[in-house]
Design a protein around this motif. Structure first.
Motif, PDB file in Angstrom:
ATOM      1  N   LEU A 195       0.831  -1.212   0.000  1.00  0.00           N
ATOM      2  CA  LEU A 195       0.000   0.000   0.000  1.00  0.00           C
ATOM      3  C   LEU A 195       0.864   1.259   0.000  1.00  0.00           C
ATOM      4  N   LEU A 248       0.721   4.045  -2.788  1.00  0.00           N
ATOM      5  CA  LEU A 248       0.443   5.440  -2.434  1.00  0.00           C
ATOM      6  C   LEU A 248       1.526   6.360  -3.014  1.00  0.00           C
ATOM      7  N   TRP A 261       1.343   6.651  -6.795  1.00  0.00           N
ATOM      8  CA  TRP A 261       0.206   7.506  -7.177  1.00  0.00           C
ATOM      9  C   TRP A 261       0.530   8.986  -6.919  1.00  0.00           C
ATOM     10  N   LEU A 262       1.108   9.273  -5.746  1.00  0.00           N
ATOM     11  CA  LEU A 262       1.408  10.668  -5.403  1.00  0.00           C
ATOM     12  C   LEU A 262       2.432  11.259  -6.368  1.00  0.00           C
ATOM     13  N   LEU A 318      -7.544  -0.195  -3.712  1.00  0.00           N
ATOM     14  CA  LEU A 318      -6.963   1.048  -4.225  1.00  0.00           C
ATOM     15  C   LEU A 318      -8.027   2.145  -4.235  1.00  0.00           C
ATOM     16  N   MET A 361      -8.772   3.428  -0.829  1.00  0.00           N
ATOM     17  CA  MET A 361      -7.740   4.361  -0.339  1.00  0.00           C
ATOM     18  C   MET A 361      -7.805   5.722  -1.033  1.00  0.00           C
ATOM     19  N   LEU A 406      -7.109   6.037  -4.346  1.00  0.00           N
ATOM     20  CA  LEU A 406      -6.101   6.031  -5.415  1.00  0.00           C
ATOM     21  C   LEU A 406      -6.785   5.604  -6.715  1.00  0.00           C
ATOM     22  N   GLU A 423      -8.949   7.202   5.424  1.00  0.00           N
ATOM     23  CA  GLU A 423      -8.084   8.365   5.668  1.00  0.00           C
ATOM     24  C   GLU A 423      -7.135   8.128   6.834  1.00  0.00           C
ATOM     25  N   VAL A 425      -4.327   6.031   5.213  1.00  0.00           N
ATOM     26  CA  VAL A 425      -3.506   6.863   4.324  1.00  0.00           C
ATOM     27  C   VAL A 425      -2.625   7.799   5.164  1.00  0.00           C
ATOM     28  N   ALA A 428       1.403   7.927   5.229  1.00  0.00           N
ATOM     29  CA  ALA A 428       2.084   9.185   4.895  1.00  0.00           C
ATOM     30  C   ALA A 428       3.021   9.587   6.031  1.00  0.00           C
ATOM     31  N   ALA A 461      -5.881  10.895   0.373  1.00  0.00           N
ATOM     32  CA  ALA A 461      -4.751  10.771  -0.547  1.00  0.00           C
ATOM     33  C   ALA A 461      -4.583  12.064  -1.361  1.00  0.00           C
TER      34      ALA A 461
END
Ligand code: GLU
Length: 310
Positions: free
Chosen positions: A22, A26, A29-30, A63, A66, A68, A266, A269, A273, A287
């Motif tokens: 994950l 993440l 994706w970011l 996904l 989350m 994403l 959240e 995530v 993060a 995200a």
């Protein structure tokens, strides 16, 4: 015109995702969204024994859960490795034409022994197994009469350097690292070939994934070059570990099934993060809210212990 950023999620549906996957998803994706890129979801369901359609479905759901998203890919079969055999065949034949493929009948144990580092005093250690040295006639005779072989890439005695966006230059002599399997004896194409063909054919130009795959980057970069493509930019991220610095079973066993019952999206995530150093405390975050906060400079290079937030 500048080439648009194309990133990818490339999960293997052989089980539910865990925290480490994950985190990789993440960050991939970011990085993609922070660069205005196009994201694709490729399902790496090559191995019919280890992968299952239910897991592919569960991964796509996780996904989305989350927050994403992706622009192209699964469930379109064109983005599932199990449906791309024709493209792998084509690449395999192109490599064969270049003399870069040979059949190998060695057992796993024999392969490992050949790949072992030289013993002290042993000069000119040859990392290749004996199948690499067969004469053409011996090979033809065995192909006609023996069981089906695996097929290996004949790697060059050459250092391939990959500039990794997070870990710096990673260089490896491919022949010393050892010839690797392109196609298994049961006919299934191997990870290195499929990933290289897919990244090339799908126009993926940014690969973000766990650093356990950093050592695969020179082989993939070389294969893509031999197939006439341009290798993507690679950026590897640290792995999540238990408090003792090892990849813990506990971390591994935290599958999304469990995680989804414990956390709101959240919360999870935000936790990821925080672990990655993107935010100063473990607090819920969407995200999308993280996109402007994303920077590789905040992410450590050492593996990340997760014990304290479990
Ligand atoms: N499918 C691989 C995995 O889930 C990732 C492949 C890649 O990122 O190159 O471990």
């Amino acid at each position: 015109m500048e080439t648009r950023y194309v990133g990818r999620f490339a999960p293997s549906p052989s089980g539910y995702l865990h925290m480490g996957n994950l985190l990789a998803m993440l960050l991939a994706w970011l990085d993609c969204r922070a660069n205005g890129g196009r994201m694709v979801l490729r399902m790496e369901d090559l191995d019919p024994v280890r992968t299952r359609p239910e897991y592919a479905q569960a991964i796509a759901d996780d996904l989305r859960w989350m927050g994403l998203d992706w622009d192209e890919g699964y469930p379109d079969p064109a983005w599932c490795q199990s449906r791309r055999t024709d493209l792998y065949d084509e690449a395999f034949h192109a490599l064969e034409e270049k003399g870069l493929v040979y059949p190998c009948w060695c057992s796993r144990a024999q392969r490992l022994a050949a790949a072992n580092a030289p013993h002290p005093g042993e000069k000119d250690h040859d990392p290749r197994c004996r199948c690499a040295h067969m004469t053409d006639s011996a090979r033809a005779e065995r192909l006609a009469n023996d069981r089906p072989p695996a097929w290996k890439a004949r790697t060059p005695d050459e250092v391939v350097s990959v500039p990794d966006g997070h870990y710096g230059l990673f260089a490896e002599n491919l022949a010393q690292a050892g010839d690797f399997i392109l196609r298994r004896a049961d006919g299934v194409y191997a990870y290195q070939l499929a990933v290289s063909v897919d990244d090339m054919r799908m126009g993926v130009n940014h690969v973000i994934r766990g650093r356990d795959l950093l050592s695969s980057a020179p082989r993939q970069s070389w294969l893509i070059g031999e197939l006439g493509g341009t290798p993507p930019a690679y950026c590897h991220l640290p792995l999540l570990t238990g408090g003792d610095g090892k990849l813990s079973k506990r971390v591994g066993s935290q599958s999304t099934e469990t995680l989804r019952s414990r956390y709101e999206p959240e919360e999870l995530v935000g936790k990821l993060a925080y672990l990655a150093g993107l935010i100063p405390q473990d607090a819920p975050m969407a995200a999308a809210e993280l996109v402007p906060l994303f920077s590789w400079e905040k992410i450590p290079r050492e593996d990340i212990p997760v014990g304290q937030v479990e």
